[in-house]
Motif scaffolding. Structure first.
Motif, mmCIF file in Angstrom:
data_model
loop_
_atom_site.group_PDB
_atom_site.id
_atom_site.type_symbol
_atom_site.label_atom_id
_atom_site.label_comp_id
_atom_site.label_asym_id
_atom_site.label_seq_id
_atom_site.Cartn_x
_atom_site.Cartn_y
_atom_site.Cartn_z
ATOM 1 N N GLU A 19 0.664 -1.592 0.379
ATOM 2 C CA GLU A 19 -0.206 0.269 -0.067
ATOM 3 C C GLU A 19 0.686 1.082 -0.075
ATOM 4 O OE1 GLU A 19 -2.458 -0.584 3.230
ATOM 5 O OE2 GLU A 19 -0.926 -0.077 5.038
ATOM 6 N N LYS A 20 0.283 2.611 -0.799
ATOM 7 C CA LYS A 20 0.923 3.701 -0.705
ATOM 8 C C LYS A 20 1.352 4.358 0.629
ATOM 9 C CE LYS A 20 1.468 7.367 -3.476
ATOM 10 N NZ LYS A 20 2.300 7.164 -4.407
ATOM 11 N N THR A 21 2.158 4.740 0.948
ATOM 12 C CA THR A 21 2.306 5.368 2.378
ATOM 13 C C THR A 21 2.941 6.711 1.653
ATOM 14 O OG1 THR A 21 3.385 4.588 4.289
ATOM 15 C CG2 THR A 21 4.720 3.942 2.359
ATOM 16 N N LEU A 22 3.370 7.518 2.888
ATOM 17 C CA LEU A 22 4.690 8.537 3.219
ATOM 18 C C LEU A 22 6.666 7.641 2.847
ATOM 19 C CD1 LEU A 22 2.879 10.728 5.405
ATOM 20 C CD2 LEU A 22 2.626 11.094 3.353
ATOM 21 N N PRO A 23 7.387 9.213 2.726
ATOM 22 C CA PRO A 23 8.321 8.717 2.029
ATOM 23 C C PRO A 23 9.155 8.307 3.973
ATOM 24 C CG PRO A 23 8.287 10.881 1.436
ATOM 25 C CD PRO A 23 6.727 10.542 1.641
ATOM 26 N N PRO A 24 10.059 7.935 3.931
ATOM 27 C CA PRO A 24 10.701 8.279 5.090
ATOM 28 C C PRO A 24 11.229 9.045 5.544
ATOM 29 C CG PRO A 24 10.986 5.024 3.631
ATOM 30 C CD PRO A 24 10.802 6.867 3.481
ATOM 31 N N GLU A 25 11.508 8.973 7.050
ATOM 32 C CA GLU A 25 12.304 10.687 6.901
ATOM 33 C C GLU A 25 13.335 11.053 6.841
ATOM 34 O OE1 GLU A 25 13.307 12.586 10.964
ATOM 35 O OE2 GLU A 25 11.482 11.555 11.323
ATOM 36 N N ASP A 26 13.978 11.683 5.779
ATOM 37 C CA ASP A 26 14.835 12.637 5.320
ATOM 38 C C ASP A 26 15.539 11.624 3.962
ATOM 39 O OD1 ASP A 26 16.177 14.036 7.394
ATOM 40 O OD2 ASP A 26 16.466 11.761 8.529
ATOM 41 N N MET A 27 14.107 10.959 4.029
ATOM 42 C CA MET A 27 14.825 10.551 1.663
ATOM 43 C C MET A 27 13.477 11.294 0.851
ATOM 44 S SD MET A 27 16.025 7.822 2.705
ATOM 45 C CE MET A 27 16.389 6.492 0.960
ATOM 46 N N PRO A 28 14.323 10.850 -0.035
ATOM 47 C CA PRO A 28 12.920 12.065 -1.629
ATOM 48 C C PRO A 28 11.822 11.866 -1.482
ATOM 49 C CG PRO A 28 15.097 10.429 -2.391
ATOM 50 C CD PRO A 28 14.518 10.215 -0.518
ATOM 51 N N GLU A 29 10.993 12.676 -2.080
ATOM 52 C CA GLU A 29 9.469 12.579 -2.210
ATOM 53 C C GLU A 29 9.538 11.464 -3.402
ATOM 54 O OE1 GLU A 29 7.188 14.100 -0.810
ATOM 55 O OE2 GLU A 29 8.377 14.856 1.100
ATOM 56 N N GLY A 30 8.273 11.485 -3.647
ATOM 57 C CA GLY A 30 8.319 10.487 -4.626
ATOM 58 C C GLY A 30 7.182 9.533 -4.306
ATOM 59 N N ASP A 31 7.164 8.358 -5.071
ATOM 60 C CA ASP A 31 6.532 7.520 -4.759
ATOM 61 C C ASP A 31 6.669 6.325 -3.696
ATOM 62 O OD1 ASP A 31 4.289 7.843 -6.309
ATOM 63 O OD2 ASP A 31 4.693 7.241 -8.022
ATOM 64 N N TRP A 32 6.155 6.041 -2.522
ATOM 65 C CA TRP A 32 7.014 4.678 -1.526
ATOM 66 C C TRP A 32 5.741 3.886 -0.891
ATOM 67 C CZ3 TRP A 32 11.909 4.550 0.346
ATOM 68 C CH2 TRP A 32 12.428 5.650 -0.517
ATOM 69 N N TYR A 33 5.947 3.180 -1.379
ATOM 70 C CA TYR A 33 5.196 1.659 -0.598
ATOM 71 C C TYR A 33 5.584 0.646 0.626
ATOM 72 C CZ TYR A 33 2.310 2.378 -4.791
ATOM 73 O OH TYR A 33 2.368 3.653 -5.923
ATOM 74 N N ARG A 34 4.397 0.456 1.144
ATOM 75 C CA ARG A 34 5.022 -0.195 2.628
ATOM 76 C C ARG A 34 3.980 -1.065 1.958
ATOM 77 N NH1 ARG A 34 2.398 -1.836 7.562
ATOM 78 N NH2 ARG A 34 0.206 -1.179 5.962
ATOM 79 N N TYR A 35 4.821 -3.110 1.845
ATOM 80 C CA TYR A 35 4.347 -4.305 2.295
ATOM 81 C C TYR A 35 4.548 -4.727 3.259
ATOM 82 C CZ TYR A 35 9.115 -5.790 1.224
ATOM 83 O OH TYR A 35 10.622 -5.019 1.101
ATOM 84 N N VAL A 36 3.761 -5.732 4.176
ATOM 85 C CA VAL A 36 3.831 -6.558 4.749
ATOM 86 C C VAL A 36 4.163 -7.938 5.165
ATOM 87 C CG1 VAL A 36 2.527 -7.337 6.888
ATOM 88 C CG2 VAL A 36 1.966 -4.769 6.064
ATOM 89 N N VAL A 37 4.853 -8.523 5.291
ATOM 90 C CA VAL A 37 5.221 -10.048 4.985
ATOM 91 C C VAL A 37 4.963 -10.937 6.748
ATOM 92 C CG1 VAL A 37 7.251 -11.637 4.723
ATOM 93 C CG2 VAL A 37 6.953 -9.765 2.994
ATOM 94 N N SER A 38 4.296 -12.052 5.940
ATOM 95 C CA SER A 38 3.898 -12.705 7.412
ATOM 96 C C SER A 38 4.772 -14.077 7.789
ATOM 97 C CB SER A 38 2.478 -12.627 7.915
ATOM 98 O OG SER A 38 2.217 -13.720 7.156
ATOM 99 N N TYR A 39 5.020 -14.553 8.945
ATOM 100 C CA TYR A 39 5.318 -15.895 9.593
ATOM 101 C C TYR A 39 5.272 -16.274 9.892
ATOM 102 C CZ TYR A 39 9.014 -19.083 9.665
ATOM 103 O OH TYR A 39 9.697 -20.523 9.647
#
Length: 87
Positions: A19-39
């Motif tokens: 899913e789309k998310t905000l960029p991490p702190e101190d990282m350039p703007e642009g398209d950022w996505y968060r993905y979740v992996v389960s185990y």
């Protein structure tokens, strides 16, 4: 296959969401996505820049690699040889 275990009953890593998310702190703007992996009951929250297609492909490859490594009969980090080196 997006199940908790493989056909042999062994736990598997699974991609839960991208899913789309905000960029991490101190990282350039642009398209950022968060993905979740389960185990099992554990979850990894990962963030990566790129298009939705690029990040989804990366996440799928990541999960595939984790599952391949978890089925090895030895640890990927263990020493390969116990022979003493001779010079």
């Amino acid at each position: 296959m997006n199940s908790e275990t493989n056909n042999n009953g062994v736990k598997r890593y699974n991609l839960i969401t991208v899913e789309k998310t905000l960029p991490p702190e101190d990282m350039p703007e642009g398209d950022w996505y968060r993905y979740v992996v389960s185990y099992g009951d554990s979850k990894m929250n990962c963030v990566r820049g790129g298009t939705l297609k690029e990040v989804t492909r990366h996440a799928e490859d990541f999960v595939e690699n984790l599952n391949a490594r978890s089925t090895m009969s030895y640890s990927g980090y263990a020493a390969r040889s116990t022979k003493a080196k001779t010079t």
